[in-house]
Design a protein around this motif. Structure first.
Motif, short mmCIF file in Angstrom:
data_model
loop_
_atom_site.label_atom_id
_atom_site.label_comp_id
_atom_site.label_asym_id
_atom_site.label_seq_id
_atom_site.Cartn_x
_atom_site.Cartn_y
_atom_site.Cartn_z
N ASP A 96 13.94 5.07 -12.05
CA ASP A 96 14.48 3.95 -11.29
C ASP A 96 13.53 2.78 -11.40
N LEU A 97 13.98 1.68 -11.99
CA LEU A 97 13.11 0.50 -12.19
C LEU A 97 12.69 -0.11 -10.87
N SER A 98 13.51 -0.03 -9.87
CA SER A 98 13.16 -0.60 -8.57
C SER A 98 11.97 0.12 -7.94
N ALA A 99 11.79 1.40 -8.29
CA ALA A 99 10.65 2.16 -7.75
C ALA A 99 9.38 1.89 -8.52
N LEU A 100 9.52 1.55 -9.82
CA LEU A 100 8.33 1.28 -10.62
C LEU A 100 7.75 -0.11 -10.40
N LEU A 101 8.55 -1.04 -9.96
CA LEU A 101 8.09 -2.42 -9.79
C LEU A 101 6.95 -2.53 -8.79
N PRO A 102 7.02 -1.92 -7.60
CA PRO A 102 5.88 -2.01 -6.67
C PRO A 102 4.60 -1.41 -7.25
N LEU A 103 4.72 -0.32 -8.02
CA LEU A 103 3.54 0.29 -8.61
C LEU A 103 2.88 -0.65 -9.62
N CYS A 104 3.69 -1.35 -10.36
CA CYS A 104 3.13 -2.30 -11.34
C CYS A 104 2.40 -3.45 -10.64
N LEU A 105 2.98 -3.96 -9.57
CA LEU A 105 2.33 -5.05 -8.83
C LEU A 105 1.02 -4.60 -8.20
N LEU A 106 1.01 -3.37 -7.69
CA LEU A 106 -0.22 -2.84 -7.09
C LEU A 106 -1.31 -2.67 -8.13
N GLY A 107 -0.90 -2.24 -9.35
CA GLY A 107 -1.90 -2.08 -10.42
C GLY A 107 -2.47 -3.41 -10.86
N CYS A 108 -1.65 -4.46 -10.83
CA CYS A 108 -2.15 -5.78 -11.24
C CYS A 108 -3.06 -6.40 -10.20
N LEU A 109 -2.79 -6.15 -8.95
CA LEU A 109 -3.59 -6.73 -7.89
C LEU A 109 -4.81 -5.90 -7.54
N ALA A 110 -4.84 -4.66 -7.99
CA ALA A 110 -5.96 -3.77 -7.64
C ALA A 110 -7.30 -4.33 -8.06
N PRO A 111 -7.50 -4.86 -9.28
CA PRO A 111 -8.82 -5.40 -9.65
C PRO A 111 -9.27 -6.52 -8.74
N SER A 112 -8.31 -7.36 -8.31
CA SER A 112 -8.70 -8.47 -7.45
C SER A 112 -9.10 -7.99 -6.06
N LEU A 113 -8.56 -6.87 -5.63
CA LEU A 113 -8.90 -6.34 -4.32
C LEU A 113 -10.21 -5.57 -4.34
N VAL A 114 -10.55 -4.98 -5.45
CA VAL A 114 -11.74 -4.15 -5.55
C VAL A 114 -12.91 -4.93 -6.10
N SER A 115 -12.72 -5.64 -7.21
CA SER A 115 -13.79 -6.37 -7.87
C SER A 115 -14.04 -7.68 -7.14
N SER A 116 -15.07 -7.74 -6.26
CA SER A 116 -15.39 -8.94 -5.51
C SER A 116 -16.91 -9.01 -5.32
N ILE A 117 -17.40 -10.21 -5.01
CA ILE A 117 -18.83 -10.44 -4.84
C ILE A 117 -19.04 -11.32 -3.61
N SER A 118 -20.14 -11.12 -2.91
CA SER A 118 -20.45 -11.91 -1.73
C SER A 118 -21.90 -12.38 -1.81
N VAL A 119 -22.11 -13.69 -1.64
CA VAL A 119 -23.44 -14.29 -1.72
C VAL A 119 -23.80 -14.82 -0.33
N ASN A 120 -25.05 -14.57 0.10
CA ASN A 120 -25.49 -14.97 1.43
C ASN A 120 -26.86 -15.64 1.37
N SER A 121 -27.02 -16.67 2.19
CA SER A 121 -28.30 -17.39 2.31
C SER A 121 -28.34 -18.04 3.69
N PRO A 122 -29.53 -18.35 4.22
CA PRO A 122 -29.62 -18.99 5.54
C PRO A 122 -29.00 -20.38 5.51
N ALA A 123 -28.38 -20.75 6.62
CA ALA A 123 -27.71 -22.06 6.68
C ALA A 123 -28.72 -23.20 6.69
N GLU A 124 -29.89 -23.01 7.32
CA GLU A 124 -30.90 -24.06 7.41
C GLU A 124 -32.29 -23.47 7.19
#
Length: 248
Positions: free
Chosen positions: A7-35
């Motif tokens: 069923d193509l309607s069932a595969l569509l959500p899985l494809c979207l999740l696979g495409c968005l997964a790198p953006s949800l997992v692969s992230s970076i955070s940089v921190n430094s004092p404000a002043e």
């Protein structure tokens, strides 16, 4: 639709999740004092750290940029890619040292001999592919103020030891000499005329003084037999041959 086909309607959500997964997992955070606040001439530590879902590799880069306090566009003055590249010219030439350790998530730098012209905003940017999402930059506002003049305790101690202490000793010595001289003069001025000093107690005359000899005008020549009549003769000398008065 044939039985058993997906069923193509069932595969569509899985494809979207696979495409968005790198953006949800692969992230970076940089921190430094404000002043950060510092005094003119200080060495300022500009701290910056990062957290990444991927282990830092040789592809990781760090950039430090500066925007003056009076406005303008940010200008990159420090770059790191496998090794640090400090500025060779410009405002920060020869004044930036790398203090980072990428393996520990540390990408800090030090600014030597801070000046009032360094007031502004410093931006730390970190890229660690494939972590390209999140908050890869952080800003720190640096405020440099003139250094207040102060007298250190060591300066005061040196001043007292080499200037005040010798002056105090000399003053005490001069005062002591004045009192000793005053007491000596008073001792000489109020000495009693009947005071007997050592060496004078066995003599009526001072040592070295000449004794005046009696003259013929000061004595009478008497006969030994008439010695008992001395006092009566003294009133009116007789004219006997046994007594002669000096007529000098």
């Amino acid at each position: 639709m044939r039985r058993g086909s997906p069923d193509l309607s069932a595969l569509l959500p899985l494809c979207l999740l696979g495409c968005l997964a790198p953006s949800l997992v692969s992230s970076i955070s940089v921190n430094s004092p404000a002043e950060v606040h510092a005094s003119k001439g200080d060495t300022v530590s500009l701290y910056c750290s990062f957290t990444s879902t991927s282990r830092p590799t040789s592809r990781m880069t760090v950039d430090w940029s500066y925007r003056p306090q009076n406005g303008g566009l940010p200008q990159t003055f420090f770059h790191f890619a496998s090794r640090p590249y400090p500025p060779k010219d410009g405002q920060f030439a020869g004044r930036v040292q790398w203090q980072g350790s990428p393996a520990n998530g540390e990408v800090s730098i030090s600014l030597i001999n801070a000046t009032l012209n360094d007031n502004g905003t410093f931006t730390c940017s970190v890229r660690n592919p494939p972590d390209v999402h999140g908050s890869p930059t952080s800003h720190t506002v640096l405020t440099v103020t003139p250094k207040a003049s102060s007298i250190r305790f060591t300066d005061v101690a040196v001043l007292m030891v080499f200037i005040l202490l010798p002056s105090a000793v000399i003053t005490l010595v001069l005062i002591g000499r004045m009192f000793c001289s005053k007491e000596r003069n008073q001792s000489k001025a109020y000495r009693s005329p009947i005071e007997i000093t050592e060496g004078e107690e066995y003599s009526m005359y001072p040592s070295g003084a000449k004794i005046k000899s009696a003259t013929c005008c000061d004595i009478y020549v008497m006969d030994s037999d008439d010695e008992d009549e001395y006092y009566s003769v003294k009133q009116r000398p007789p004219t006997d041959d046994g007594f002669v008065e000096s007529q000098c």
